[in-house]
Design an enzyme around this catalytic site. Structure first.
Site, PDB file in Angstrom:
ATOM      1  N   ALA A 159       8.994   2.194   9.903  1.00 33.27           N
ATOM      2  CA  ALA A 159       9.140   0.980   8.863  1.00 33.27           C
ATOM      3  C   ALA A 159       8.242  -0.013   9.386  1.00 33.27           C
ATOM      4  O   ALA A 159       8.256  -0.359  10.671  1.00 33.27           O
ATOM      5  CB  ALA A 159      10.785   0.595   8.983  1.00 33.27           C
ATOM      6  N   PHE A 160       7.381  -0.684   8.652  1.00 36.80           N
ATOM      7  CA  PHE A 160       6.645  -1.667   8.974  1.00 36.80           C
ATOM      8  C   PHE A 160       6.685  -2.912   7.824  1.00 36.80           C
ATOM      9  O   PHE A 160       6.153  -3.875   8.096  1.00 36.80           O
ATOM     10  CB  PHE A 160       5.151  -1.095   8.518  1.00 36.80           C
ATOM     11  CG  PHE A 160       4.833  -0.801   7.126  1.00 36.80           C
ATOM     12  CD1 PHE A 160       4.567  -1.451   6.164  1.00 36.80           C
ATOM     13  CD2 PHE A 160       4.916   0.675   7.220  1.00 36.80           C
ATOM     14  CE1 PHE A 160       4.165  -0.965   4.839  1.00 36.80           C
ATOM     15  CE2 PHE A 160       4.679   1.443   5.588  1.00 36.80           C
ATOM     16  CZ  PHE A 160       4.396   0.504   4.620  1.00 36.80           C
ATOM     17  N   GLU A 162      12.352   3.066  -2.679  1.00 36.30           N
ATOM     18  CA  GLU A 162      10.951   2.827  -2.635  1.00 36.30           C
ATOM     19  C   GLU A 162      10.255   3.322  -3.541  1.00 36.30           C
ATOM     20  O   GLU A 162       8.991   2.715  -3.928  1.00 36.30           O
ATOM     21  CB  GLU A 162      10.598   3.489  -1.250  1.00 36.30           C
ATOM     22  CG  GLU A 162      11.210   2.972  -0.066  1.00 36.30           C
ATOM     23  CD  GLU A 162      11.109   1.619   0.457  1.00 36.30           C
ATOM     24  OE1 GLU A 162      10.037   0.904  -0.510  1.00 36.30           O
ATOM     25  OE2 GLU A 162      11.645   0.990   1.010  1.00 36.30           O
TER      26      GLU A 162
END
Length: 152
Positions: free
Chosen positions: A10-11, A84
């Site tokens: 996760a960024f 997403e």
């Protein structure tokens, strides 16, 4: 780690653990900080659930994207896919190799947006990213870089 868990890098806003756990209750933060070399953080698509741009990554020699490594069960990955990429073209789930603080290379999946231009994130969305990065203890220089991103 058990075989029924998959690793996720996760960024973006999913670095904020409280947000991530609402989306994926099985998510376990492991080895906390990870980095993806030769990629940069970008906001190259408008969000389906946010007014502004949403985070993605794209290749760029010499750049680094920091984030967090989570383990989760497959049904939660399917839930995350729906969030997403609700229109089946927003993000693609792709395998990347990140480095952990203990200098281990780890294959995991992440989401990379299908680019649609360049967009500014909302202040609220960018604050989620900065808060997640700060709580996780990402490098101060990276957090400073995040704080310098313009928002709407």
């Amino acid at each position: 780690m058990k075989n029924n868990y998959v690793l996720y890098f996760a960024f973006g806003s999913n670095m904020l653990e409280t947000r991530m756990l609402k989306r994926c209750p099985s998510a376990l933060l492991i080895d906390s900080i990870a980095k993806l070399e030769d990629y940069q953080l970008v906001f190259n698509r408008q969000g389906d659930y946010e007014d502004g741009g949403v985070a993605s990554i794209e290749q760029k020699a010499g750049a680094v994207v920091y984030g967090l490594l989570y383990a989760m069960i497959v049904p939660d990955i399917e839930n995350l896919d729906k969030i997403e990429s609700p229109n089946d073209d927003a993000y693609n789930r792709e395998v990347v190799t990140v480095s952990t603080l203990s200098n281990q290379n780890v294959d995991c999946f992440t989401y990379i947006a299908s680019p649609k231009g360049s967009f500014l994130p909302t202040k609220k969305y960018l604050d989620w990213i900065i808060e997640g990065a700060t709580i996780a203890g990402l490098p101060a220089s990276y957090i400073k870089k995040l704080r310098n991103i313009k928002s709407i």
